[in-house]
Design a protein around this motif. Structure first.
Motif, PDB file in Angstrom:
ATOM      1  N   LEU A 119       0.836  -1.202   0.000  1.00 55.05           N
ATOM      2  CA  LEU A 119       0.000   0.000   0.000  1.00 55.05           C
ATOM      3  C   LEU A 119       0.877   1.262   0.000  1.00 55.05           C
ATOM      4  O   LEU A 119       0.574   2.252  -0.667  1.00 55.05           O
ATOM      5  N   ARG A 125       2.177   1.700  -3.444  1.00 48.99           N
ATOM      6  CA  ARG A 125       1.139   2.261  -4.330  1.00 48.99           C
ATOM      7  C   ARG A 125       0.994   3.763  -4.112  1.00 48.99           C
ATOM      8  O   ARG A 125       0.867   4.543  -5.047  1.00 48.99           O
ATOM      9  N   VAL A 128      -7.881   3.090   4.166  1.00 52.74           N
ATOM     10  CA  VAL A 128      -7.804   4.163   3.170  1.00 52.74           C
ATOM     11  C   VAL A 128      -9.198   4.403   2.596  1.00 52.74           C
ATOM     12  O   VAL A 128      -9.936   3.454   2.330  1.00 52.74           O
ATOM     13  N   GLN A 136     -11.775   4.918  -0.126  1.00 53.65           N
ATOM     14  CA  GLN A 136     -11.827   4.574  -1.555  1.00 53.65           C
ATOM     15  C   GLN A 136     -12.655   5.636  -2.282  1.00 53.65           C
ATOM     16  O   GLN A 136     -13.850   5.484  -2.473  1.00 53.65           O
ATOM     17  N   ASN A 137     -12.038   6.737  -2.607  1.00 48.39           N
ATOM     18  CA  ASN A 137     -12.717   7.823  -3.315  1.00 48.39           C
ATOM     19  C   ASN A 137     -11.663   8.491  -4.209  1.00 48.39           C
ATOM     20  O   ASN A 137     -10.943   9.398  -3.791  1.00 48.39           O
ATOM     21  N   ALA A 138     -11.578   7.983  -5.445  1.00 52.76           N
ATOM     22  CA  ALA A 138     -10.507   8.412  -6.359  1.00 52.76           C
ATOM     23  C   ALA A 138     -10.547   9.912  -6.647  1.00 52.76           C
ATOM     24  O   ALA A 138      -9.494  10.560  -6.684  1.00 52.76           O
ATOM     25  N   THR A 170      -9.329  11.866  -3.581  1.00 59.03           N
ATOM     26  CA  THR A 170      -7.888  11.633  -3.396  1.00 59.03           C
ATOM     27  C   THR A 170      -7.086  12.425  -4.431  1.00 59.03           C
ATOM     28  O   THR A 170      -6.062  13.038  -4.105  1.00 59.03           O
ATOM     29  N   ASP A 220     -10.063   6.655   5.934  1.00 57.27           N
ATOM     30  CA  ASP A 220     -11.504   6.471   6.120  1.00 57.27           C
ATOM     31  C   ASP A 220     -11.851   6.334   7.603  1.00 57.27           C
ATOM     32  O   ASP A 220     -12.068   5.227   8.104  1.00 57.27           O
TER      33      ASP A 220
END
Lengths: 162, 303
Positions: free
Chosen positions: A132, A135, B82, B84-86, B89, B118
């Motif tokens: 992670l 990434r 994390v 998850q909202n591209a 981000t 999150d």
């Protein structure tokens, strides 16, 4: 008349000091990768990409930017936070661009807390998700997107609010 | 006569040191040894002294800071998921990367990188080297882009001033540097790696302890606020965003939890008092409509 040994030594030392003062200033790239730019601005066209350890000769300095010359003679600008400033070692025998360094970035490259230590730490902590982290590090916002963001938001050079 | 010789030797080497680094000193010592001015043993001592082992956080190399930062980031990511909202981000990453260019340290070993965590906890964390995390709970308390920009600039300030590295216990660094010495090797023997890993682990404990548990020294937080105003101001953001955020946090319901931001930062009132003169000096900025529009779009759908 015999010159006293200590006078001889002192004279030699002073000569070395003068030589060192006359030496070119060398800057060494201390970050993974960066570019030399045409002008002292991040959005100026990049002339060449450099990597950690690459050596450049300093020409001048302006507002946190250093004007440099590459070994192939290319002249451009690099931000001072990307380099370490050092002095050319005139006494070094192997090559004109050899630099001397004490506890410098160059001397420390790959040493200390390095990949070997991280791997050893990782092996003891399987619960940590380094994939992670990798990434996260791979995501890099392109400079044209940053410039467009500033322009759209009337920020930086595009700002007129103040 | 002996005293005079020693004096000459020391003076000569002092001059050499002024002008240069250790390789010249070594050659200088060799020259003096050759003349018989100093003994081989004295030459060795001088050489060793010139290679003074690193001792402070300022002497941690950029690459070492990068490796420390990677593991600090891994530890942060082990505590929070994390988001998850591209789109969000990307928005935060672009804004953060833009502000970093106006900082005093726009370039770090691997650059600046941003993620949203999150959690409803209010927090912002910066790992050494430039891996920066904002929580969803914090973003939800920001009413405009400029407020968010000041928070990002505050975190970039922590990276610029190396506050994370400054929270490493000095004895830890002394141990590590002693172990490393000045040997010109890049691959360590197994026992050295084991010792270094132990010190590395303790180093991470010092940093994460400050980041997540104890908080930095108050003066570091005020310093980061000062830099936030400076960097965001250079980018033409409205630095009053910092005051707006801090005012929101006065009496915020999450304060009662005593977690995250509240546990690790000075009181919002104190920070407002400290930061106000610099904000006032810069003057107000009109927030462009485009900023308001893109902020609303980015945070829409945050639950």
């Amino acid at each position: 008349m015999k010159i006293p040994k200590r006078t001889f030594v002192l004279f030699g030392a002073l000569l070395i000091v003068l030589l060192a003062m006359a030496a070119d200033t060398v800057v060494v790239v201390k970050i993974q990768t960066t570019s030399i730019r045409q002008n002292p601005q991040f959005f100026a066209p990049a002339l060449v990409t450099l990597k950690a350890g690459d050596k450049l000769t300093k020409i001048s300095e302006s507002n946190g930017w250093i004007q440099v010359k590459t070994q192939t003679g290319l002249v451009g600008w690099i931000h001072s936070s990307a380099v370490e400033v050092t002095k050319l070692n005139l006494l070094a025998s192997n090559g004109p661009m050899k630099t001397q360094a004490k506890a410098s970035e160059v001397a420390l490259a790959g040493k200390g807390f390095n990949k070997q230590v991280e791997d050893s730490y990782k092996s003891k902590h399987a619960e940590l998700n380094f994939a992670l982290v990798d990434r996260m590090l791979q995501v890099k916002v392109a400079s044209n997107l940053i410039e467009a963001f500033l322009r759209q938001g009337r920020l930086g050079d595009f700002g007129g609010g103040r | 006569m002996k005293t005079l010789r020693a004096f000459t030797a020391v003076l000569s080497l002092g001059l050499l040191l002024l002008a240069s680094g250790c390789s010249v000193v070594q050659q200088g010592a060799d020259v003096l040894k050759g003349t018989g001015t100093i003994s081989a043993e004295q030459a060795n001592t001088i050489q060793k002294t010139s290679e003074t082992i690193r001792s402070t956080f300022g002497e941690i190399s950029e690459e070492e800071e990068y490796y420390i930062g990677r593991s600090v980031a891994a530890l942060i990511l082990s505590r929070y998921p994390v988001l998850q909202n591209a789109a969000l981000t990307q928005y935060i990453s672009t804004m953060g990367s833009a502000i970093a260019l106006f900082s005093d340290r726009p370039e770090t070993f691997a650059g600046y990188h941003f993620l949203v965590l999150d959690t409803d906890e209010v927090n912002a964390l910066a790992a050494p080297g430039g891996m920066i995390f904002l929580t969803k709970g914090l973003i939800k308390r920001c009413k405009d882009e400029d407020t968010l920009a000041l928070i990002l600039a505050h975190e970039i300030g922590h990276v610029t001033a190396k506050h994370g590295l400054q929270s490493i216990k000095k004895s830890r660094l002394v141990d590590a540097f002693k172990l490393l010495g000045t040997a010109a090797i890049k691959t360590y023997a197994p026992d050295t790696v084991a010792k270094l890993t132990g010190i590395f682990e303790d180093t991470l404990g010092d940093i994460v302890g400050s980041l997540v548990e104890r908080g930095y020294d108050r003066k570091f937080e005020y310093e980061a606020d000062g830099m936030a105003v400076k960097f965001a101001g250079r980018a033409h953001y409205d630095t009053g965003g910092l005051t707006r955020f801090l005012k929101t946090m006065v009496g915020d319901s999450s304060a009662a939890s005593g977690k995250g931001w509240f546990k690790t930062h000075p009181s919002p009132q104190d920070r407002i008092s400290e930061a106000t003169p610099a904000i006032t000096a810069l003057g107000a900025v009109k927030i462009a409509d485009a900023r308001t529009a893109r902020f609303k779009q980015a945070v829409a759908g945050l639950k």
